[in-house]
Design a protein around this motif. Structure first.
Motif, PDB file in Angstrom:
ATOM      1  N   SER A  70      12.071   8.187   2.845  1.00 44.21           N
ATOM      2  CA  SER A  70      11.200   7.181   3.469  1.00 44.21           C
ATOM      3  C   SER A  70      10.038   7.830   4.194  1.00 44.21           C
ATOM      4  CB  SER A  70      12.003   6.306   4.434  1.00 44.21           C
ATOM      5  OG  SER A  70      12.757   5.323   3.736  1.00 44.21           O
ATOM      6  N   ILE A  71      10.257   8.995   4.793  1.00 40.77           N
ATOM      7  CA  ILE A  71       9.135   9.730   5.396  1.00 40.77           C
ATOM      8  C   ILE A  71       8.122  10.070   4.301  1.00 40.77           C
ATOM      9  CG2 ILE A  71       8.435  11.817   6.619  1.00 40.77           C
ATOM     10  CD1 ILE A  71      10.001   9.949   8.376  1.00 40.77           C
ATOM     11  N   ALA A  72       8.607  10.444   3.122  1.00 40.55           N
ATOM     12  CA  ALA A  72       7.709  10.729   2.000  1.00 40.55           C
ATOM     13  C   ALA A  72       6.917   9.482   1.617  1.00 40.55           C
ATOM     14  CB  ALA A  72       8.515  11.242   0.809  1.00 40.55           C
ATOM     15  N   ASP A  73       7.567   8.313   1.668  1.00 39.35           N
ATOM     16  CA  ASP A  73       6.866   7.053   1.367  1.00 39.35           C
ATOM     17  C   ASP A  73       5.754   6.790   2.378  1.00 39.35           C
ATOM     18  OD1 ASP A  73       8.512   6.577  -0.807  1.00 39.35           O
ATOM     19  OD2 ASP A  73       9.871   5.249   0.295  1.00 39.35           O
ATOM     20  N   VAL A  74       6.014   7.127   3.632  1.00 41.00           N
ATOM     21  CA  VAL A  74       5.010   6.911   4.681  1.00 41.00           C
ATOM     22  C   VAL A  74       3.836   7.874   4.498  1.00 41.00           C
ATOM     23  CG1 VAL A  74       4.587   7.056   7.177  1.00 41.00           C
ATOM     24  CG2 VAL A  74       6.700   6.000   6.325  1.00 41.00           C
ATOM     25  N   VAL A  75       4.132   9.096   4.141  1.00 41.58           N
ATOM     26  CA  VAL A  75       3.081  10.102   3.978  1.00 41.58           C
ATOM     27  C   VAL A  75       2.217   9.820   2.742  1.00 41.58           C
ATOM     28  CG1 VAL A  75       2.707  12.556   3.456  1.00 41.58           C
ATOM     29  CG2 VAL A  75       4.337  11.892   5.241  1.00 41.58           C
ATOM     30  N   ALA A  76       2.815   9.223   1.708  1.00 41.12           N
ATOM     31  CA  ALA A  76       2.146   9.084   0.404  1.00 41.12           C
ATOM     32  C   ALA A  76       0.772   8.415   0.453  1.00 41.12           C
ATOM     33  CB  ALA A  76       3.068   8.343  -0.571  1.00 41.12           C
ATOM     34  N   PRO A  77       0.590   7.243   1.120  1.00 43.39           N
ATOM     35  CA  PRO A  77      -0.736   6.625   1.108  1.00 43.39           C
ATOM     36  C   PRO A  77      -1.797   7.426   1.850  1.00 43.39           C
ATOM     37  CG  PRO A  77       0.751   5.410   2.555  1.00 43.39           C
ATOM     38  CD  PRO A  77       1.589   6.391   1.792  1.00 43.39           C
ATOM     39  N   VAL A  78      -1.379   8.276   2.771  1.00 45.14           N
ATOM     40  CA  VAL A  78      -2.343   9.132   3.481  1.00 45.14           C
ATOM     41  C   VAL A  78      -2.742  10.303   2.595  1.00 45.14           C
ATOM     42  CG1 VAL A  78      -2.753  10.484   5.562  1.00 45.14           C
ATOM     43  CG2 VAL A  78      -1.328   8.432   5.685  1.00 45.14           C
ATOM     44  N   VAL A  79      -1.768  10.896   1.912  1.00 43.74           N
ATOM     45  CA  VAL A  79      -2.062  11.999   1.000  1.00 43.74           C
ATOM     46  C   VAL A  79      -2.967  11.536  -0.139  1.00 43.74           C
ATOM     47  CG1 VAL A  79      -1.030  13.560  -0.704  1.00 43.74           C
ATOM     48  CG2 VAL A  79       0.040  13.299   1.546  1.00 43.74           C
ATOM     49  N   SER A  80      -2.730  10.311  -0.638  1.00 45.29           N
ATOM     50  CA  SER A  80      -3.505   9.805  -1.768  1.00 45.29           C
ATOM     51  C   SER A  80      -4.900   9.334  -1.383  1.00 45.29           C
ATOM     52  CB  SER A  80      -2.753   8.648  -2.432  1.00 45.29           C
ATOM     53  OG  SER A  80      -2.669   7.531  -1.556  1.00 45.29           O
ATOM     54  N   GLY A  81      -5.168   9.223  -0.075  1.00 44.24           N
ATOM     55  CA  GLY A  81      -6.472   8.763   0.375  1.00 44.24           C
ATOM     56  C   GLY A  81      -6.588   7.253   0.488  1.00 44.24           C
ATOM     57  N   ASN A  82      -5.463   6.541   0.368  1.00 47.26           N
ATOM     58  CA  ASN A  82      -5.488   5.087   0.459  1.00 47.26           C
ATOM     59  C   ASN A  82      -5.357   4.571   1.888  1.00 47.26           C
ATOM     60  OD1 ASN A  82      -5.740   4.554  -2.340  1.00 47.26           O
ATOM     61  ND2 ASN A  82      -3.570   5.020  -2.618  1.00 47.26           N
ATOM     62  N   ALA A  83      -5.135   5.463   2.843  1.00 47.78           N
ATOM     63  CA  ALA A  83      -5.034   5.066   4.244  1.00 47.78           C
ATOM     64  C   ALA A  83      -5.401   6.246   5.123  1.00 47.78           C
ATOM     65  CB  ALA A  83      -3.621   4.591   4.577  1.00 47.78           C
ATOM     66  N   ASP A  84      -5.933   5.934   6.307  1.00 42.82           N
ATOM     67  CA  ASP A  84      -6.160   6.968   7.314  1.00 42.82           C
ATOM     68  C   ASP A  84      -4.910   7.179   8.150  1.00 42.82           C
ATOM     69  OD1 ASP A  84      -8.949   7.266   6.662  1.00 42.82           O
ATOM     70  OD2 ASP A  84      -9.296   5.368   7.710  1.00 42.82           O
ATOM     71  N   LEU A  85      -4.131   6.112   8.309  1.00 41.54           N
ATOM     72  CA  LEU A  85      -2.897   6.174   9.089  1.00 41.54           C
ATOM     73  C   LEU A  85      -1.877   5.248   8.439  1.00 41.54           C
ATOM     74  CD1 LEU A  85      -2.534   6.119  12.960  1.00 41.54           C
ATOM     75  CD2 LEU A  85      -1.009   4.771  11.530  1.00 41.54           C
ATOM     76  N   ALA A  86      -0.663   5.730   8.272  1.00 40.34           N
ATOM     77  CA  ALA A  86       0.431   4.931   7.730  1.00 40.34           C
ATOM     78  C   ALA A  86       1.545   4.849   8.769  1.00 40.34           C
ATOM     79  CB  ALA A  86       0.960   5.533   6.434  1.00 40.34           C
ATOM     80  N   ALA A  87       2.030   3.647   9.003  1.00 35.18           N
ATOM     81  CA  ALA A  87       3.086   3.426   9.993  1.00 35.18           C
ATOM     82  C   ALA A  87       4.348   2.934   9.300  1.00 35.18           C
ATOM     83  CB  ALA A  87       2.624   2.393  11.020  1.00 35.18           C
ATOM     84  N   GLY A  88       5.431   3.661   9.450  1.00 32.16           N
ATOM     85  CA  GLY A  88       6.711   3.204   8.933  1.00 32.16           C
ATOM     86  C   GLY A  88       7.148   1.935   9.646  1.00 32.16           C
ATOM     87  N   SER A  89       7.887   1.089   8.950  1.00 35.34           N
ATOM     88  CA  SER A  89       8.265  -0.202   9.526  1.00 35.34           C
ATOM     89  C   SER A  89       9.713  -0.544   9.196  1.00 35.34           C
ATOM     90  CB  SER A  89       7.343  -1.303   8.984  1.00 35.34           C
ATOM     91  OG  SER A  89       7.752  -2.572   9.451  1.00 35.34           O
ATOM     92  N   ARG A  90      10.512  -0.752  10.258  1.00 36.87           N
ATOM     93  CA  ARG A  90      11.885  -1.214  10.105  1.00 36.87           C
ATOM     94  C   ARG A  90      11.956  -2.730   9.989  1.00 36.87           C
ATOM     95  NH1 ARG A  90      13.158   1.146  15.870  1.00 36.87           N
ATOM     96  NH2 ARG A  90      11.176   0.034  16.062  1.00 36.87           N
ATOM     97  N   ARG A  91      10.901  -3.404  10.453  1.00 40.36           N
ATOM     98  CA  ARG A  91      10.909  -4.868  10.510  1.00 40.36           C
ATOM     99  C   ARG A  91      10.108  -5.505   9.374  1.00 40.36           C
ATOM    100  NH1 ARG A  91      11.472  -3.233  15.847  1.00 40.36           N
ATOM    101  NH2 ARG A  91      13.214  -4.297  16.866  1.00 40.36           N
ATOM    102  N   HIS A  92       9.567  -4.697   8.517  1.00 42.15           N
ATOM    103  CA  HIS A  92       8.864  -5.218   7.346  1.00 42.15           C
ATOM    104  C   HIS A  92       9.857  -5.979   6.462  1.00 42.15           C
ATOM    105  CE1 HIS A  92       6.655  -5.202   3.534  1.00 42.15           C
ATOM    106  NE2 HIS A  92       5.568  -4.910   4.221  1.00 42.15           N
TER     107      HIS A  92
END
Length: 256
Positions: free
Chosen positions: A95-117
């Motif tokens: 799940s940490i990898a999932d959070v990092v992925a959109p930042v590595v790909s350039g699709n986000a400046d900041l990604a926040a993991g969510s337990r309540r999503h």
């Protein structure tokens, strides 16, 4: 071009066996350039055991607080992407990898993991008291802050080094409310923020008091709102700030 990733783990009285397993899982899931453990007020045996792990260890003699520890870690990293994860491993490495992925790909400046999503997977639930306090805080945060998320406090976030450079001078909160301030300021400087559902497992052995922590977070929420409005040059908040004693930003303090 692949972006390099650095991970900070703030640790205070950690379960070293669990931390060791988590570090190895993070290496397997993300192959980060560096995992940095920011250790507070540890006994010599704990320090020595963590020093044997495949991490960079930085130790402070006293308890700095989560926000101050992560800030110190981010300041020391030289990677393209900066991430942090809780030492108890509540958010598994994939799940940490999932959070990092959109930042590595350039699709986000900041990604926040969510337990309540709605798409998050909670493998074990908190006590009723913790759950209601957490839900109530998230409800209040969505109404006070300009950034609207399901979860503001999940211990899994990642951002670009550029975003950190834009945010770092506005962060003052040394404790658990640091996450809120990070998100509020990131939104105020127009970072692209995405929320990523995670797998999450509650750690019932936590020594954190849910009531005391929620009250501190509520105070931190109003402070984060104020600081974000200052960044946006809001006239009312600028006037209100003139009567306050300003403390230095975390990056300007000595947290040894």
């Amino acid at each position: 071009m692949t972006r390099s990733v650095g991970i900070v783990i703030p640790a205070y009285h950690p379960d070293v066996d669990r931390l060791g397993a988590y570090v190895r899982a993070l290496h397997d899931a993300l192959a980060p350039e560096e995992i940095r453990v920011e250790l507070d007020a540890a006994t010599p045996d704990v320090r020595d055991r963590i020093a044997e792990l495949p991490v960079t260890l930085n130790e402070a003699s006293s308890r700095r607080g989560k926000g101050a520890a992560i800030t110190a870690g981010f300041e020391a990293l030289s990677t393209d992407v900066l991430a942090f994860a809780d030492a108890d491993g509540s958010t598994p490495a994939p799940s940490i990898a999932d959070v990092v992925a959109p930042v590595v790909s350039g699709n986000a400046d900041l990604a926040a993991g969510s337990r309540r999503h709605p798409d998050a997977t909670v493998q074990s639930h908190q006590t009723v008291a913790r759950r209601y306090l957490g839900d109530g805080f998230a409800w209040l945060a969505r109404r006070l802050l300009d950034v609207h998320l399901h979860d503001y406090q999940c211990g899994a976030k990642a951002l670009t080094a550029d975003a950190w450079a834009r945010i770092r001078h506005y962060l003052h909160e040394p404790g658990f409310a640091w996450d809120i301030e990070l998100l509020a300021v990131a939104d105020a400087v127009d970072c692209r923020i995405v929320e990523v559902p995670v797998v999450w497992e509650d750690r019932p052995e936590s020594t954190v008091s849910p009531v005391e922590t929620t009250l501190r977070l509520a105070r931190g929420l109003f402070t984060a709102r104020h600081r974000a409005r200052l960044v946006r040059n809001d006239r009312l908040h600028t006037l209100l700030d003139r009567s306050r004693d300003s403390s230095p930003a975390l990056v300007d303090r000595d947290h040894r």
